[in-house]
Scaffold this active site. Structure first.
Site, PDB file in Angstrom:
ATOM      1  N   SER A 128      -1.365 -15.102  39.868  1.00 33.91           N
ATOM      2  CA  SER A 128      -2.626 -15.681  40.309  1.00 33.91           C
ATOM      3  C   SER A 128      -2.421 -17.068  40.885  1.00 33.91           C
ATOM      4  O   SER A 128      -1.575 -17.826  40.442  1.00 33.91           O
ATOM      5  CB  SER A 128      -3.612 -15.770  39.148  1.00 33.91           C
ATOM      6  N   LYS A 183      -4.290  -9.638  34.226  1.00 29.03           N
ATOM      7  CA  LYS A 183      -4.614 -10.156  35.562  1.00 29.03           C
ATOM      8  C   LYS A 183      -5.960  -9.608  36.019  1.00 29.03           C
ATOM      9  O   LYS A 183      -6.755 -10.325  36.641  1.00 29.03           O
ATOM     10  CB  LYS A 183      -3.530  -9.751  36.571  1.00 29.03           C
ATOM     11  N   HIS A 186      -8.510 -11.548  34.313  1.00 26.46           N
ATOM     12  CA  HIS A 186      -8.586 -12.840  35.008  1.00 26.46           C
ATOM     13  C   HIS A 186      -9.491 -12.727  36.226  1.00 26.46           C
ATOM     14  O   HIS A 186     -10.377 -13.555  36.457  1.00 26.46           O
ATOM     15  CB  HIS A 186      -7.184 -13.286  35.456  1.00 26.46           C
ATOM     16  N   ASN A 187      -9.301 -11.686  37.008  1.00 26.75           N
ATOM     17  CA  ASN A 187     -10.106 -11.527  38.225  1.00 26.75           C
ATOM     18  C   ASN A 187     -11.568 -11.257  37.912  1.00 26.75           C
ATOM     19  O   ASN A 187     -12.454 -11.743  38.610  1.00 26.75           O
ATOM     20  CB  ASN A 187      -9.512 -10.430  39.109  1.00 26.75           C
ATOM     21  N   GLU A 190     -12.930 -14.492  37.067  1.00 25.60           N
ATOM     22  CA  GLU A 190     -13.026 -15.234  38.338  1.00 25.60           C
ATOM     23  C   GLU A 190     -14.336 -14.893  39.040  1.00 25.60           C
ATOM     24  O   GLU A 190     -15.072 -15.776  39.496  1.00 25.60           O
ATOM     25  CB  GLU A 190     -11.834 -14.858  39.210  1.00 25.60           C
TER      26      GLU A 190
HETATM   27  C1  6PG Z   1      -5.805 -14.699  42.414  1.00 25.91           C
HETATM   28  C2  6PG Z   1      -6.949 -13.994  43.134  1.00 25.91           C
HETATM   29  C3  6PG Z   1      -6.457 -12.887  44.045  1.00 25.91           C
HETATM   30  C4  6PG Z   1      -7.605 -12.022  44.585  1.00 25.91           C
HETATM   31  C5  6PG Z   1      -8.252 -12.620  45.795  1.00 25.91           C
HETATM   32  C6  6PG Z   1      -9.325 -11.693  46.390  1.00 25.91           C
HETATM   33  O1  6PG Z   1      -5.772 -14.619  41.181  1.00 25.91           O
HETATM   34  O2  6PG Z   1      -5.003 -15.321  43.116  1.00 25.91           O
HETATM   35  O3  6PG Z   1      -7.760 -13.404  42.126  1.00 25.91           O
HETATM   36  O4  6PG Z   1      -5.582 -12.065  43.277  1.00 25.91           O
HETATM   37  O5  6PG Z   1      -7.121 -10.806  44.991  1.00 25.91           O
HETATM   38  O6  6PG Z   1      -8.866 -13.802  45.408  1.00 25.91           O
HETATM   39  O7  6PG Z   1     -10.181 -11.265  45.376  1.00 25.91           O
HETATM   40  P1  6PG Z   1     -11.562 -10.497  45.706  1.00 25.91           P
HETATM   41  O8  6PG Z   1     -11.490  -9.963  47.121  1.00 25.91           O
HETATM   42  O9  6PG Z   1     -11.617  -9.386  44.712  1.00 25.91           O
HETATM   43  O10 6PG Z   1     -12.652 -11.528  45.558  1.00 25.91           O
END
Ligand code: 6PG
Length: 479
Positions: A128, A183, A186-187, A190
């Site tokens: 990430s 991960k 995490h997303n 996010e």
């Molecule tokens: C990271 C981000 C990355 C993610 C992009 C697009 O941890 O660096 O989470 O892995 O894939 O930010 O994410 P979305 O298109 O799902 O918003």
């Protein structure tokens, strides 16, 4: 001299990981299916860059010291399987294959098991931090074959982001798909953080009528306190960028949010595993609703848009929005860690939640001061059922809830959607309710479907049914 590691895939993430590895003293063989991409990548590099271009899989694998270490950075899905199939004939037992993409954890679980049978060590590594993170220091969440981790651990600890205490944000997560699972969480978190910030922004912009500069200053000020995080910081930056005519750049950006799918995976996994991941799910739905732009414009004309109401005291409401953001963030991380706890039991992973919070302190998109507080809570009690059971977070929630309610009510009165802030508040009120109306649902289910129920005043293992439409007698039902 043989290379220490190979990077297969020279997209944005792959080439920056390769440069990061080389900058940390490693000799890195690189390969891309499209040879011109490899040529363009190395064309600008100095002779002593430590990067070795290769133009066939044979050349790539022959260039490596033994046991070989091949790091894949490719788009998640079938592509990864095809790449693995093309490499297998060129690898030997004991070699290490690492998938650093955003692969779905169940795919990683399958690949790990399949390659173990062939003596190949497989690692599914969540990475990430985007392009900047890959180049300067990502947060790294390795999982897969535990026997392989000592072979490559130093490589990745060296390139990982370092927290304020100097510790690398790279720690072993667990067997199989555990690294990619964390991960994925995490997303999901996010998505939740980004949605919460967007809702706070709209409450300030459309509810309080604040100019962008004042909102940017507010986020910048919040970034000095409990809300300090990468996402709050970039939001303050974004809200200061204007076009040549002085208009705010973000106001010209189409209000339809994309999603590659990792947040959706998180919400679907929560539904499958029975975790009330309400905030993150609402963040995913909010992106889906935002994509219905034409319908939203048409309905705004038909149903009328927002009806802003004046806040009695702007300063007090700003503090209320701050408190709502903080409390809802606690709920979002509570839910994310609940989901990891559930997955650990389901997949027999020994997840270390303090470790996971420590890995997220720097380099990743959700990096924040807040993660130190989470790590400390799990260091105080590794068996903590959830964050609100820790005194620090219980006190934080109690202290924030008045403002939280005010901010959500302000949004509701103003016609401003706050799906994440509201879902988090309902979760908080539900999670701390000794009595919920689910007993009525049980009665309804038994009424129309004879699905039975338990009684609070009798042995829990005994189930009952009432003949609701007959003599209303209650009978014991054995499974
Ligand atoms: C990271 C981000 C990355 C993610 C992009 C697009 O941890 O660096 O989470 O892995 O894939 O930010 O994410 P979305 O298109 O799902 O918003």
């Amino acid at each position: 001299m043989p290379s220490d590691i190979a990077v297969y895939g020279l997209g944005v993430m792959g080439r920056n990981i390769a440069l990061n590895l080389a900058n940390h003293g490693m000799t890195v063989s690189v390969y891309n299916r499209t040879a011109s991409t490899t040529e363009a990548f190395v064309a600008d590099l100095p002779a002593d860059s430590g990067i070795m271009p290769t133009y066939s899989l044979g050349e790539l694998c022959d260039s490596l010291a033994r046991p070989r270490v091949v790091f894949l950075m490719a788009t998640a899905g079938r592509v990864v399987d095809l790449i693995i199939e093309s490499l297998l004939p060129l690898l030997d037992a004991g070699d290490v294959l690492i998938d650093g993409g955003n692969s779905y954890f169940k795919d990683t679980q399958r690949r790990w098991q399949s390659l173990a049978d062939k003596g190949i060590h497989y690692l599914g590594m969540g990475i990430s931090g985007g392009e900047e993170g890959a180049r300067r220091g990502p947060s790294i969440m390795p999982g897969g074959d535990a026997a392989a981790w000592p072979l490559v651990r130093e490589h990745f600890e060296r390139i990982a982001a370092k927290a304020d205490d100097g510790q690398p944000c790279c720690r072993w997560i667990g067997e199989g798909g555990a690294g990619h699972y964390v991960k994925m969480i995490h997303n999901g978190i996010e998505y939740g953080d980004m949605q919460l910030i967007a809702e706070a922004w709209q409450l300030m912009r459309d509810g309080l009528g604040m100019p962008a500069t004042a909102i940017a200053d507010t986020f910048a000020a919040w970034n000095d306190g409990v809300l300090r995080s990468y996402l709050i910081g970039i939001t303050a930056d974004i809200l200061r960028v204007t076009d040549a005519d002085g208009s705010l750049r973000v106001d010209h950006i189409l209000d339809s949010a994309g999603q590659k799918g990792t947040g959706r995976w998180t919400a679907v996994d929560a539904l499958e595993t029975g975790v009330p991941l309400t905030l993150i799910a609402e963040a995913v739905y909010a992106r889906m609703l935002s994509s219905l732009k034409e319908e939203r414009v048409a309905l705004a004309a038909r149903l009328g848009g927002r009806q802003p109401v004046a806040a009695a005291d702007q300063a007090a409401m700003l503090q209320a929005i701050h408190d709502a953001l903080y409390a809802a963030k606690i709920v979002s991380y509570t839910q994310g860690f609940l989901q990891m706890r559930t997955a650990a039991a389901a997949y027999d992973w020994q997840l270390d939640y303090a470790n996971i919070a420590l890995v997220w302190r720097a380099g990743c998109i959700i990096r924040s001061r807040f993660l130190d507080d989470i790590a400390q809570a799990y260091e105080r009690d590794a068996t903590l059922p959830a964050l609100p059971f820790d005194d620090f977070f219980a006190d934080a929630l109690r202290g924030a809830q008045a403002g939280w309610r005010e901010a959500v009510a302000f949004g509701i009165r103003s016609g401003i959607p706050t799906p994440a802030l509201s879902a988090a508040l309902s979760f908080y009120d539900g999670y701390r309710s000794a009595d919920l109306p689910a007993n009525l649902i049980q009665a309804q289910r038994d009424y129309f479907g004879a699905h039975t129920y338990q009684r609070t005043d009798r042995a829990a293992q005994q189930h009952w049914h009432t003949r609701w439409t007959d003599d209303r007698q209650e009978v014991a039902v054995d499974d």
